[in-house]
Design a protein around this motif. Structure first.
Motif, mmCIF file in Angstrom:
data_model
loop_
_atom_site.group_PDB
_atom_site.id
_atom_site.type_symbol
_atom_site.label_atom_id
_atom_site.label_comp_id
_atom_site.label_asym_id
_atom_site.label_seq_id
_atom_site.Cartn_x
_atom_site.Cartn_y
_atom_site.Cartn_z
ATOM 1 N N ARG A 162 22.611 13.815 -51.865
ATOM 2 C CA ARG A 162 22.514 14.225 -50.456
ATOM 3 C C ARG A 162 23.576 13.528 -49.612
ATOM 4 N NH1 ARG A 162 19.880 18.963 -49.364
ATOM 5 N NH2 ARG A 162 18.054 19.129 -50.745
ATOM 6 N N PRO A 172 26.667 24.830 -42.850
ATOM 7 C CA PRO A 172 25.583 25.460 -43.601
ATOM 8 C C PRO A 172 25.599 26.986 -43.527
ATOM 9 C CG PRO A 172 24.757 24.408 -41.610
ATOM 10 C CD PRO A 172 26.168 23.960 -41.765
ATOM 11 N N THR A 174 28.082 28.695 -44.302
ATOM 12 C CA THR A 174 28.998 29.148 -45.354
ATOM 13 C C THR A 174 28.698 28.529 -46.708
ATOM 14 O OG1 THR A 174 30.701 29.365 -43.647
ATOM 15 C CG2 THR A 174 31.442 29.462 -45.931
ATOM 16 N N TRP A 175 28.120 27.322 -46.710
ATOM 17 C CA TRP A 175 27.810 26.643 -47.966
ATOM 18 C C TRP A 175 26.358 26.164 -47.955
ATOM 19 C CZ3 TRP A 175 32.565 26.044 -45.596
ATOM 20 C CH2 TRP A 175 33.695 26.335 -46.362
ATOM 21 N N ALA A 176 25.671 26.353 -49.066
ATOM 22 C CA ALA A 176 24.268 25.942 -49.162
ATOM 23 C C ALA A 176 24.093 24.974 -50.327
ATOM 24 C CB ALA A 176 23.374 27.160 -49.374
ATOM 25 N N VAL A 177 23.344 23.905 -50.092
ATOM 26 C CA VAL A 177 23.025 22.964 -51.171
ATOM 27 C C VAL A 177 21.885 23.561 -51.995
ATOM 28 C CG1 VAL A 177 22.165 20.665 -51.732
ATOM 29 C CG2 VAL A 177 23.789 20.972 -49.844
ATOM 30 N N GLU A 178 22.169 23.862 -53.254
ATOM 31 C CA GLU A 178 21.156 24.437 -54.141
ATOM 32 C C GLU A 178 20.389 23.365 -54.906
ATOM 33 O OE1 GLU A 178 22.425 28.937 -55.358
ATOM 34 O OE2 GLU A 178 22.982 27.338 -56.741
ATOM 35 N N ILE A 204 26.475 23.027 -54.925
ATOM 36 C CA ILE A 204 26.695 23.685 -53.633
ATOM 37 C C ILE A 204 27.211 25.094 -53.897
ATOM 38 C CG2 ILE A 204 28.068 23.679 -51.521
ATOM 39 C CD1 ILE A 204 28.093 20.630 -51.671
ATOM 40 N N ARG A 206 28.793 28.649 -52.293
ATOM 41 C CA ARG A 206 29.444 29.271 -51.129
ATOM 42 C C ARG A 206 28.756 30.621 -50.873
ATOM 43 N NH1 ARG A 206 35.809 29.378 -49.513
ATOM 44 N NH2 ARG A 206 35.467 30.214 -47.404
ATOM 45 N N THR A 207 28.187 30.756 -49.718
ATOM 46 C CA THR A 207 27.379 31.948 -49.419
ATOM 47 C C THR A 207 28.170 33.024 -48.688
ATOM 48 O OG1 THR A 207 26.629 30.930 -47.356
ATOM 49 C CG2 THR A 207 25.264 30.596 -49.314
#
Length: 208
Positions: A162, A172, A174-178, A204, A206-207
Motif C-alpha cells: 500500500r 484512481p 485511471t489505475w486501480a489497485v487489485e 495495479i 490500468r482501467t
C-alpha cells in the motif's frame, strides 16, 4: 554510481555463479498470469530469465531488460535454445537513464531492489504509464531478509504494498489497485539453502 559501474557490479554477481540452465519463474507471476490472454509483456530486471522464458513459452511477446549484460546474454542464449527467440527479446538496459519503448499488457518487476542508486518509484510510475487499458503492473518486493541477501541491516524496514502504491500517486480514475498484501513462502537461495521469506505483492490495473 555511473551506469557503467552499475553494469559492472551486477555483471560480477552473475559471473560469479554458474549460468542457470532452466531458471524457474516466480510463483506469484504464474499464479497471477495463468488464465490471462497472452499479449505484450515487459520484464524489468529480468535476471537470468525464469519469468521471461515462462511467459514466452505461453505465447506472450516478451521484452526483458537488465542492467547486467551477462544476464542478458545468458537469457538470449536460453531463449534461442528453447526455440523462443521469436517471442523473447532481451536487452541490456539501465532503468536509471531510460525506459523501454512500447505499450504492454503486463509489466512485471520482481525484486527490483539494488544497493545502488535507483529511483524505483520513478521507474514503476513510468511502468504504469506504459500499460495499455486493462493491462497490469505486477510488483513483487522483499518483505523480509533472507539469509543469502546482500542486505544485512537487521533494522531495515520494507515498505508495504500500500505504501508503494501511495508513492506512485496514480489517479484512481485511471489505475486501480487489485491486490496489495503479503504472503509467506519457502525460498531457496543461490547456495541451495532454504528459508521462510515474506513477499510483498502489488498488482495495479490500468482501467482507462
Amino acid at each position: 554510481m555511473s551506469a557503467t559501474d552499475a553494469g559492472t557490479y551486477w555483471n560480477d554477481i552473475y559471473a560469479a555463479r554458474p549460468a542457470a540452465t532452466s531458471p524457474r519463474p516466480n510463483a506469484c507471476l504464474t499464479a497471477t498470469v495463468t488464465g490471462m490472454p497472452p499479449g505484450d509483456a515487459l520484464d524489468l530486471g529480468c535476471g537470468e530469465g525464469g519469468d521471461a522464458l515462462w511467459l514466452a513459452g505461453r505465447g506472450w511477446l516478451v521484452t526483458a531488460v537488465d542492467v547486467s549484460s551477462v544476464a542478458v546474454g545468458r537469457l538470449t542464449r536460453l531463449a534461442a535454445e528453447a526455440g523462443l527467440a521469436d517471442r523473447l527479446a532481451a536487452h541490456h538496459h539501465d532503468l536509471r537513464t531510460s525506459f523501454p519503448a512500447g505499450a504492454f499488457d503486463l509489466v512485471c518487476a520482481h525484486y527490483l531492489h539494488t544497493p545502488l542508486d535507483l529511483d524505483r518509484t520513478a521507474v514503476l510510475h513510468t511502468a504504469a504509464h506504459a500499460l495499455r487499458p486493462g493491462g497490469r503492473l505486477l510488483v513483487v518486493d522483499h518483505g523480509s531478509t533472507a539469509p543469502w541477501s546482500w542486505t544485512r541491516d537487521p533494522d531495515i524496514r520494507y515498505p508495504t504494498p500500500r505504501e508503494v502504491a501511495a508513492d506512485l500517486a496514480l489517479p484512481p480514475a485511471t489505475w486501480a489497485v487489485e491486490r496489495a498484501d503479503a504472503q509467506v513462502r519457502e525460498a531457496t537461495g543461490p547456495d541451495g539453502r532454504t528459508a521462510e521469506v515474506t513477499d510483498h505483492i502489488l498488482i495495479i490495473r490500468r482501467t482507462a
